[in-house]
Motif scaffolding. Structure first.
Motif, PDB file in Angstrom:
ATOM      1  N   ALA A  29     -29.792  78.910  62.168  1.00  0.00           N
ATOM      2  CA  ALA A  29     -29.980  80.362  62.143  1.00  0.00           C
ATOM      3  C   ALA A  29     -29.376  80.995  60.897  1.00  0.00           C
ATOM      4  O   ALA A  29     -28.374  80.523  60.360  1.00  0.00           O
ATOM      5  CB  ALA A  29     -29.362  80.988  63.389  1.00  0.00           C
ATOM      6  N   SER A  30     -29.997  82.093  60.469  1.00  0.00           N
ATOM      7  CA  SER A  30     -29.460  82.893  59.377  1.00  0.00           C
ATOM      8  C   SER A  30     -29.744  84.363  59.664  1.00  0.00           C
ATOM      9  O   SER A  30     -30.557  84.690  60.538  1.00  0.00           O
ATOM     10  CB  SER A  30     -30.073  82.488  58.035  1.00  0.00           C
ATOM     11  N   SER A  31     -29.047  85.244  58.943  1.00  0.00           N
ATOM     12  CA  SER A  31     -29.266  86.678  59.129  1.00  0.00           C
ATOM     13  C   SER A  31     -28.964  87.390  57.821  1.00  0.00           C
ATOM     14  O   SER A  31     -29.099  86.792  56.749  1.00  0.00           O
ATOM     15  CB  SER A  31     -28.385  87.196  60.284  1.00  0.00           C
ATOM     16  N   ASN A  32     -28.498  88.635  57.891  1.00  0.00           N
ATOM     17  CA  ASN A  32     -28.471  89.472  56.700  1.00  0.00           C
ATOM     18  C   ASN A  32     -27.108  89.599  56.044  1.00  0.00           C
ATOM     19  O   ASN A  32     -26.772  90.647  55.502  1.00  0.00           O
ATOM     20  CB  ASN A  32     -29.010  90.875  57.037  1.00  0.00           C
ATOM     21  N   TRP A  33     -26.277  88.546  56.060  1.00  0.00           N
ATOM     22  CA  TRP A  33     -25.083  88.596  55.230  1.00  0.00           C
ATOM     23  C   TRP A  33     -24.981  87.304  54.413  1.00  0.00           C
ATOM     24  O   TRP A  33     -25.354  86.226  54.867  1.00  0.00           O
ATOM     25  CB  TRP A  33     -23.819  88.885  56.025  1.00  0.00           C
ATOM     26  N   PRO A  34     -24.526  87.425  53.170  1.00  0.00           N
ATOM     27  CA  PRO A  34     -24.690  86.342  52.195  1.00  0.00           C
ATOM     28  C   PRO A  34     -23.963  85.049  52.526  1.00  0.00           C
ATOM     29  O   PRO A  34     -24.465  83.971  52.234  1.00  0.00           O
ATOM     30  CB  PRO A  34     -24.191  86.949  50.883  1.00  0.00           C
ATOM     31  N   SER A  35     -22.754  85.120  53.110  1.00  0.00           N
ATOM     32  CA  SER A  35     -22.053  83.867  53.416  1.00  0.00           C
ATOM     33  C   SER A  35     -22.821  83.062  54.456  1.00  0.00           C
ATOM     34  O   SER A  35     -22.899  81.825  54.366  1.00  0.00           O
ATOM     35  CB  SER A  35     -20.627  84.142  53.893  1.00  0.00           C
ATOM     36  N   LEU A  36     -23.403  83.742  55.436  1.00  0.00           N
ATOM     37  CA  LEU A  36     -24.215  83.051  56.440  1.00  0.00           C
ATOM     38  C   LEU A  36     -25.490  82.493  55.816  1.00  0.00           C
ATOM     39  O   LEU A  36     -25.912  81.369  56.129  1.00  0.00           O
ATOM     40  CB  LEU A  36     -24.566  84.000  57.581  1.00  0.00           C
ATOM     41  N   ASP A 288     -20.566  85.547  46.252  1.00  0.00           N
ATOM     42  CA  ASP A 288     -20.863  86.012  44.907  1.00  0.00           C
ATOM     43  C   ASP A 288     -22.201  85.458  44.420  1.00  0.00           C
ATOM     44  O   ASP A 288     -23.013  86.186  43.834  1.00  0.00           O
ATOM     45  CB  ASP A 288     -19.741  85.581  43.960  1.00  0.00           C
ATOM     46  N   ALA A 289     -22.445  84.172  44.697  1.00  0.00           N
ATOM     47  CA  ALA A 289     -23.681  83.539  44.224  1.00  0.00           C
ATOM     48  C   ALA A 289     -24.905  84.115  44.909  1.00  0.00           C
ATOM     49  O   ALA A 289     -25.888  84.490  44.258  1.00  0.00           O
ATOM     50  CB  ALA A 289     -23.603  82.031  44.454  1.00  0.00           C
ATOM     51  N   VAL A 290     -24.860  84.209  46.235  1.00  0.00           N
ATOM     52  CA  VAL A 290     -26.044  84.632  46.998  1.00  0.00           C
ATOM     53  C   VAL A 290     -26.135  86.149  47.104  1.00  0.00           C
ATOM     54  O   VAL A 290     -27.222  86.728  47.003  1.00  0.00           O
ATOM     55  CB  VAL A 290     -26.024  83.986  48.405  1.00  0.00           C
ATOM     56  N   GLY A 291     -24.980  86.812  47.307  1.00  0.00           N
ATOM     57  CA  GLY A 291     -25.002  88.261  47.522  1.00  0.00           C
ATOM     58  C   GLY A 291     -24.997  89.080  46.257  1.00  0.00           C
ATOM     59  O   GLY A 291     -25.687  90.096  46.170  1.00  0.00           O
ATOM     60  N   THR A 292     -24.213  88.646  45.249  1.00  0.00           N
ATOM     61  CA  THR A 292     -24.077  89.432  44.014  1.00  0.00           C
ATOM     62  C   THR A 292     -25.048  88.967  42.930  1.00  0.00           C
ATOM     63  O   THR A 292     -25.768  89.775  42.338  1.00  0.00           O
ATOM     64  CB  THR A 292     -22.634  89.361  43.495  1.00  0.00           C
ATOM     65  N   PRO A 297     -30.789  81.347  48.487  1.00  0.00           N
ATOM     66  CA  PRO A 297     -29.923  80.468  49.269  1.00  0.00           C
ATOM     67  C   PRO A 297     -30.307  78.996  49.195  1.00  0.00           C
ATOM     68  O   PRO A 297     -29.428  78.129  49.116  1.00  0.00           O
ATOM     69  CB  PRO A 297     -30.071  81.011  50.692  1.00  0.00           C
ATOM     70  N   ASP A 298     -31.614  78.684  49.198  1.00  0.00           N
ATOM     71  CA  ASP A 298     -32.010  77.275  49.146  1.00  0.00           C
ATOM     72  C   ASP A 298     -31.691  76.662  47.785  1.00  0.00           C
ATOM     73  O   ASP A 298     -31.293  75.493  47.698  1.00  0.00           O
ATOM     74  CB  ASP A 298     -33.494  77.119  49.497  1.00  0.00           C
ATOM     75  N   VAL A 299     -31.838  77.431  46.723  1.00  0.00           N
ATOM     76  CA  VAL A 299     -31.489  76.950  45.384  1.00  0.00           C
ATOM     77  C   VAL A 299     -29.984  76.724  45.286  1.00  0.00           C
ATOM     78  O   VAL A 299     -29.508  75.696  44.775  1.00  0.00           O
ATOM     79  CB  VAL A 299     -31.962  77.947  44.305  1.00  0.00           C
ATOM     80  N   PHE A 300     -29.220  77.692  45.774  1.00  0.00           N
ATOM     81  CA  PHE A 300     -27.769  77.554  45.786  1.00  0.00           C
ATOM     82  C   PHE A 300     -27.340  76.315  46.565  1.00  0.00           C
ATOM     83  O   PHE A 300     -26.473  75.543  46.123  1.00  0.00           O
ATOM     84  CB  PHE A 300     -27.115  78.792  46.399  1.00  0.00           C
ATOM     85  N   ALA A 301     -27.947  76.116  47.739  1.00  0.00           N
ATOM     86  CA  ALA A 301     -27.548  75.015  48.616  1.00  0.00           C
ATOM     87  C   ALA A 301     -27.793  73.659  47.972  1.00  0.00           C
ATOM     88  O   ALA A 301     -26.957  72.752  48.059  1.00  0.00           O
ATOM     89  CB  ALA A 301     -28.293  75.109  49.945  1.00  0.00           C
ATOM     90  N   LYS A 302     -28.928  73.492  47.322  1.00  0.00           N
ATOM     91  CA  LYS A 302     -29.226  72.207  46.670  1.00  0.00           C
ATOM     92  C   LYS A 302     -28.181  71.884  45.610  1.00  0.00           C
ATOM     93  O   LYS A 302     -27.718  70.743  45.483  1.00  0.00           O
ATOM     94  CB  LYS A 302     -30.627  72.251  46.052  1.00  0.00           C
TER      95      LYS A 302
END
Length: 321
Positions: A29-36, A288-292, A297-302
């Motif tokens: 699951a995911s929602s609308n905050w960047p750390s999640l 910072d990476a996803v929110g700012t 998120p998928d690019v960051f995760a890889k």
């Protein structure tokens, strides 16, 4: 997706990989905050690369996510916050026992913040200062109307708690309590810092923007459980009237949650969830990476998974790092 060659031998030796595992799709699951958003994509990537399973990120609101976990339709919720989400924890974890809590990945401190220059210029030091009309006027803009105070996005449980706090601390009628998305609130705060204009709203660490020296948290009485009665809208339509809060937030614990059925569906993945530990400083980097910086998120995760092979292998082997 093929697993990383660097971990195949270890995964086989530890019994993480089996023919049946690939038949099951793991829904995160995911929602609308960047750390999640970052964590959900990281778990998807780990599930596919290290466990050989198919995984999918499912975006929704928290009440729908927990209801879906109760039915076994979603497997993992990477962040469940307490006391923010205690009403849902009580329902699904304690009463129904269809959702379980895994490791506590990090802690959060939350409160009401303003820009440092606002505090120094106007003496806004305590949350009680917000109940003074002359202080509320500090935050008025040329557009007129009540000054705006950000309590969080509409979908956050904590935003409802901030409505209660605003009423009980005595500043609800002096401000327009706004519920815009966090990304927009951050833009407003950054603009206020650059232009030396006042800003007021909820904040939390380890969020990198709220942790900056240019942002300060207002003083308020230390958390007292006897003065913290929060009823959420999903518990009772008269939630606001039934609630009372005249104290600071307690330190917030953030846990991974998973559907109880996952223990049968994929016990090795459950073991990994119970071994995961994330340093708050690293969470700040994720935000910072996803929110700012707006990295997908998928690019960051890889990228993160590629750089943290040893840490992930430690989680798999039962060595929290």
């Amino acid at each position: 997706m093929k697993m990383k060659l660097s971990v195949v031998a270890l995964a086989v030796a530890l019994g993480f990989v089996g023919p049946a595992m690939a038949l099951e799709k793991i829904k995160v699951a995911s929602s609308n905050w960047p750390s999640l958003q970052a964590m959900s994509s990281v778990l998807k990537e780990i599930t596919e690369q290290y466990f050989g399973a198919s995984a999918e990120v499912v975006n929704s609101t928290l009440p729908i996510i927990l209801a879906s976990m109760d039915k076994g339709e979603i497997d993992i919720l990477p962040e469940l916050w307490s006391p923010n989400h205690d009403s849902m924890i009580n329902t699904y974890v304690k009463e129904k026992q269809t959702v379980k809590l895994a490791s506590m990945t990090f802690q959060v401190l939350s409160g009401m913040c303003t820009a440092r220059h606002t505090q120094e210029k106007f003496g806004v030091k305590s949350i009680y200062d917000l109940s003074r009309p002359e202080i509320a006027d500090v935050f008025k803009t040329a557009a007129g109307g009540k000054p705006k105070l950000w309590v969080g996005p509409a979908g956050w449980s904590s935003s409802k708690t901030e409505f209660i706090r605003a009423r009980d601390y005595g500043y609800a009628d002096l401000f327009e309590l706004t519920t815009i998305e966090e990304s927009l609130a951050i833009v407003d705060l950054e603009q206020a810092i650059r232009s030396d204009t006042p800003w007021i709203g909820i904040c939390y660490t380890p969020h990198p923007t709220f942790s900056r020296k240019e942002v300060v948290m207002l003083d308020e009485p230390p958390h007292d459980a006897s003065k913290w009665k929060v009823v959420q809208p999903d518990q009772n339509p008269n939630w606001l009237a039934m609630s009372s809060v005249t104290t600071a937030w307690a330190p917030i614990s953030v846990n991974i949650a998973y559907a109880k059925e996952l223990e049968t569906k994929d016990p090795k993945l459950v073991a990994l969830l119970n071994n995961m530990k994330i340093d708050p400083a690293e969470v700040a980097q994720w935000i910072d990476a996803v929110g700012t910086k707006k990295i997908a998120p998928d690019v960051f995760a890889k990228d993160w998974v590629a750089k943290n092979d040893a840490k992930i292998l430690g989680w798999m082997a039962g060595r929290p790092q």
